[in-house]
Design a protein around this motif. Sequence first.
Motif, short mmCIF file in Angstrom:
data_model
loop_
_atom_site.label_atom_id
_atom_site.label_comp_id
_atom_site.label_asym_id
_atom_site.label_seq_id
_atom_site.Cartn_x
_atom_site.Cartn_y
_atom_site.Cartn_z
N LYS A 135 4.46 7.71 0.93
CA LYS A 135 4.25 7.00 2.20
C LYS A 135 3.84 5.56 1.91
O LYS A 135 2.74 5.33 1.43
CB LYS A 135 3.13 7.67 2.99
CG LYS A 135 3.46 9.02 3.57
CD LYS A 135 2.30 9.53 4.42
CE LYS A 135 2.66 10.86 5.06
NZ LYS A 135 1.59 11.36 5.95
N MET A 162 -2.72 10.92 4.95
CA MET A 162 -2.30 10.15 6.13
C MET A 162 -2.53 8.67 5.88
O MET A 162 -3.49 8.28 5.21
CB MET A 162 -3.13 10.57 7.35
CG MET A 162 -2.82 11.94 7.90
SD MET A 162 -1.12 12.12 8.51
CE MET A 162 -1.12 11.06 9.96
N ARG A 163 -1.66 7.87 6.47
CA ARG A 163 -1.83 6.41 6.40
C ARG A 163 -2.56 5.92 7.64
O ARG A 163 -2.24 6.33 8.76
CB ARG A 163 -0.47 5.72 6.31
CG ARG A 163 -0.54 4.20 6.47
CD ARG A 163 0.74 3.49 6.09
NE ARG A 163 1.03 3.67 4.68
CZ ARG A 163 0.36 3.07 3.69
NH1 ARG A 163 -0.65 2.25 3.96
NH2 ARG A 163 0.68 3.28 2.44
N THR A 182 -1.00 6.16 11.24
CA THR A 182 0.34 5.72 11.62
C THR A 182 1.48 6.46 10.92
O THR A 182 2.63 6.35 11.33
CB THR A 182 0.50 4.22 11.31
OG1 THR A 182 0.22 4.01 9.93
CG2 THR A 182 -0.41 3.37 12.16
N LEU A 183 1.19 7.14 9.82
CA LEU A 183 2.30 7.77 9.08
C LEU A 183 1.79 8.97 8.29
O LEU A 183 0.75 8.85 7.63
CB LEU A 183 2.93 6.76 8.11
CG LEU A 183 4.16 7.18 7.31
CD1 LEU A 183 5.35 7.43 8.23
CD2 LEU A 183 4.52 6.13 6.28
N ARG A 206 7.22 0.26 7.28
CA ARG A 206 6.70 1.44 6.59
C ARG A 206 7.79 2.49 6.46
O ARG A 206 8.78 2.45 7.17
CB ARG A 206 5.47 1.99 7.30
CG ARG A 206 5.67 2.39 8.73
CD ARG A 206 4.45 3.11 9.29
NE ARG A 206 3.42 2.22 9.76
CZ ARG A 206 3.23 1.86 11.04
NH1 ARG A 206 4.07 2.29 11.98
NH2 ARG A 206 2.27 1.05 11.40
N GLN A 262 3.60 1.26 3.05
CA GLN A 262 3.62 0.22 4.08
C GLN A 262 3.54 -1.13 3.38
O GLN A 262 2.61 -1.38 2.62
CB GLN A 262 2.44 0.37 5.04
CG GLN A 262 2.43 -0.73 6.11
CD GLN A 262 1.41 -0.47 7.20
OE1 GLN A 262 1.29 0.65 7.70
NE2 GLN A 262 0.66 -1.49 7.58
N GLY A 270 -4.19 1.68 4.65
CA GLY A 270 -4.53 2.43 3.43
C GLY A 270 -4.28 3.90 3.66
O GLY A 270 -3.77 4.31 4.70
N MET A 271 -4.63 4.70 2.66
CA MET A 271 -4.34 6.13 2.69
C MET A 271 -5.62 6.95 2.58
O MET A 271 -6.59 6.51 1.98
CB MET A 271 -3.46 6.51 1.49
CG MET A 271 -2.11 5.86 1.46
SD MET A 271 -1.03 6.27 2.84
CE MET A 271 -1.01 8.06 2.78
N LEU A 313 9.08 6.27 3.85
CA LEU A 313 8.86 7.25 2.80
C LEU A 313 9.82 6.95 1.65
O LEU A 313 11.02 6.81 1.86
CB LEU A 313 9.14 8.67 3.30
CG LEU A 313 8.31 9.16 4.49
CD1 LEU A 313 8.80 10.53 4.96
CD2 LEU A 313 6.84 9.27 4.09
N SER A 321 0.87 -1.18 0.00
CA SER A 321 0.00 0.00 0.00
C SER A 321 0.90 1.23 0.00
O SER A 321 1.89 1.28 0.75
CB SER A 321 -0.89 0.00 1.25
OG SER A 321 -1.61 1.21 1.34
N ILE A 322 0.57 2.20 -0.84
CA ILE A 322 1.41 3.40 -0.96
C ILE A 322 0.52 4.57 -1.35
O ILE A 322 -0.52 4.37 -1.99
CB ILE A 322 2.56 3.15 -1.96
CG1 ILE A 322 3.59 4.30 -1.94
CG2 ILE A 322 2.04 2.91 -3.37
CD1 ILE A 322 4.92 3.94 -2.59
N ASP A 323 0.91 5.76 -0.98
CA ASP A 323 0.03 6.91 -1.25
C ASP A 323 0.03 7.28 -2.73
O ASP A 323 0.80 6.76 -3.52
CB ASP A 323 0.35 8.09 -0.33
CG ASP A 323 1.62 8.83 -0.71
OD1 ASP A 323 2.04 8.78 -1.88
OD2 ASP A 323 2.22 9.48 0.17
#
Lengths: 478, 441
Positions: free
Chosen positions: A396, B389-390, B440-441, A422, A398, B368-369, A424, A389-391
């Motif tokens: 970001k 945010m995660r 969390t992040l 996790r 994980q 997830g985000m 960056l 999972s990533i933004d």
Amino acid sequence: MPDKLESMLRSAMPAVDFCSMRYLRSRDEILTVRRNVPEPVQRGDDAGVMVAIRHDGGLGYAATCDLTPSGLAQAVRQAGRFAALTAGKSVVDVSSLAMPAPQGEYVGPEEIPYASVSLGEKFDLLRKTSERLKIDERIVDWETSFWHTAVESLYVTSGGGRVRQQLSYFAPAMSATANRRAETQTRTLGSLRGQCKQGGMEVLQMCQFKRAGQQLAEEALALLQADDCPTGTMPLLLASDQMMLQIHESIGHPLELDRILGDERNYAGTSFVTPDMFGTYRYGSERLNVTFDPTRPEQFASYGWDDEGAAAKKEFIIQNGVLRRGLGSVTSQARLGLPGVACGRACNWNRPPIDRMANLNVEPGEATLAEMIAQVQHGVYMKTNKSWSIDDSRNKFQFGCEYAELIENGKLTKVVKNPNYRGLSATFWRSLRAVGRKETIGVFGTPYCGKGEPNQCIRVGHASPACLFENVDVFGGA
Amino acid sequence: MRDYFYSLADDLAGRCTGPEVLLLGFSGEDSDFVRFNRSLVRQGGAVRQQYLSLELIDGDRHAKEIFTLCGEKTADLAKAEAVLASLREQLPATPADPFLLYAAEVHSTEQIGENCLAPTEDCLAAVLKAGEGKDLVGLFAQGGVYAGFANSLGQRNWFSSHSFHLEWCFFAKNAHNDKAVKTSYAGFEWSPEAFARKVADATEQLAILARPPKTIDPGAYRVYLAPTALAEFVGLLGWGGFSLKSHRTKTTPLLRMIESGATLHESVHLAENTREGLAPNFTSAGFIKPGRVELIRAGRYGECLISPRSAKEFNQPVNAGMEVPTSLDLAAGELSDEKILSTLSEGVYANQLWYLNYSDMPAGRITGMTRFGTFWVEGGKIVAPLNVMRFDETVYNALGTNLVALSHRRDFLPSSETYDQRSVHSSRMPGAVIRDFRFTL
């Protein structure tokens, strides 16, 4: 591939500024044995043509599986209609874009042709391998599978281009699931068909298919008894079947030029990378060398030319940690004025090419696996991707793995379960402390990379050595 | 297209010999796609595709192939006959299948959608106009989607739908240029007035995105997940959560519900609502799906989705094709629209979640985000856009002990997915206020 088809494509080509026609035929076979029971054979034969027209500054496409002369003529009309509709309204100035006119043929490897082994023999092999996975009552589900795809394609252009390619994709899979009450653990052969490669039955030898089962099942059982992965900031050693995911998500996607151009903002996302970073940005430590290489025949996403006719070539994307070039096709390179690679790819005949990874690899370093383990006082060694999972700007992340071992005082000491970490993307690669030597390289890939509007699921390849990172945020299960 | 498929089915069913049974499936679409970036067109085109599948069954052996059709009867019939001959040749080498199950009772149905679509040219012009002076990016897709089933026993089923789906973002022109309002407009008949209202609403929200964004520290916060965000969270559970096979093989993310008695909040009622969804009601083996399957009742696990294969393997009745939901329906709660912000009071208002995955599947833990249209709320008012945010949270916390309320209003959300073909999946979702949601992040 019949000559008649090429002649039909040529005959249907209209008098426009530029026209390309890409014929593609894929023949699939999926064989699966689950819990020692063969599942029904799944076969597919998928063929069609993508017509692309650039005219008067407009760009249109039409895809059809009607390969009769009237079907092709209809597709040409449709593509022309969209070229007219988009003329003067396009984000790409196609009028000044010179498209390649490639000439040639590429045939990928297939040492032991898939078709040379009978259906009965393939099922026997799957069944025997399946039987080796059931080593204990706690193994509650287990499966072995082959997925083979034979692809032939023909790309012709109004500028005289003609490329014929023939590729054999083979994606074996194996899994063992162990359960005890509310605890379930699964081990697979390199994640979701991660052992995919180009080739024939010899791919099974490359991934030790016949011998892997016992160990996978034993590891699934060991995970049932294991403690959770510790929580904390610590060194993290990643095996090559997790490195493939790490490269894919946090180097590959952020460096796609169409993301940087904004095309993907509504769906797959954008990128934390901006055009001014190319040439100077420190993406990782000086140990990091990443190449785009569709010329390694055994890797899953190899080819002679991409789907816009650009010739495949190995290029350094990141050299000694510095960002050198992006993953952008002929079209994206022209839009951004930046160098790119031959990566204009479509997942099938019914989708237009966009910027995609092909094989994106980390080049080997100097360390042996034992030397990297010996460097760690308290850390974790993780194997085989399980969760990702990533933004939307690919920063970001994980990720989780199937299996991990604790490293204490320079030695692997015990198995731990539910390993996650996790970080960056922008800083993670700078914490790269050691890169494994050639012997630690694993060649992996995935048939399931999603992107694009309309959506496209495409094949990619990743070869990487094991790599050691420092100061990573590591944690376990709930 | 229906008549063409039925005609092929009649011809091919007549080629069966002795005890052979033939199952036929059809899937096709005739779609226009226009992709936008920066309020201009990135790519525009049309896709016409038609696939026929043939599954030949002889006793407990069967073999299947799917292939493209050109639409010309003589050529397609010749191709299909060649495939049929090849399947017949394969059968002796194909292992017997103890879990083979297909519909033996004939049950013919038709769901035929009317074609009221506006010309693509008109919609394209409207979208470009809406994007003037703004940064618009997205996809417009429209056209016909078709599915059919037939067998040599005489059953015939047909589904056709003509729909459009525009999904787009207006990006704010702020310092980072990374905040956007995402909007969907989908249906069967384009209405310039309805589209104008969507554009006006989105434009209004853009103003908030121009404010300086807020960044929060990792920790537990109150959140409001709008229906689109909750659909992502609940939708992930469809990945193994309701499948009989994953329940019996202990690979379901809801394992603790079946092994340890874990429950969700008593206000959680979740169903596969085929009757009110957009997908065909028949399966590739010829079974007719029930109108509704109750997956979770009052927070307790209810029924599983059961494919023909699992039905045979585990001796249960069939109620699905694949064991994934196509028309998820989460019951409404009692929280009115007017009280959402005041109930949230202080916390995160998320319109969209993104890239969800299990971080501990047996424990039902999901990461997830946040993505588009996520805001920081204070004193019951939206005060700033929030940087992404995660989260990492279990379904048992989010929809169980920490669920404060579900909204009374639900949104109907047709899927915008276009992998392989335009999706006919959909969901009906309320929003949810949740306390102590872990970032969390």
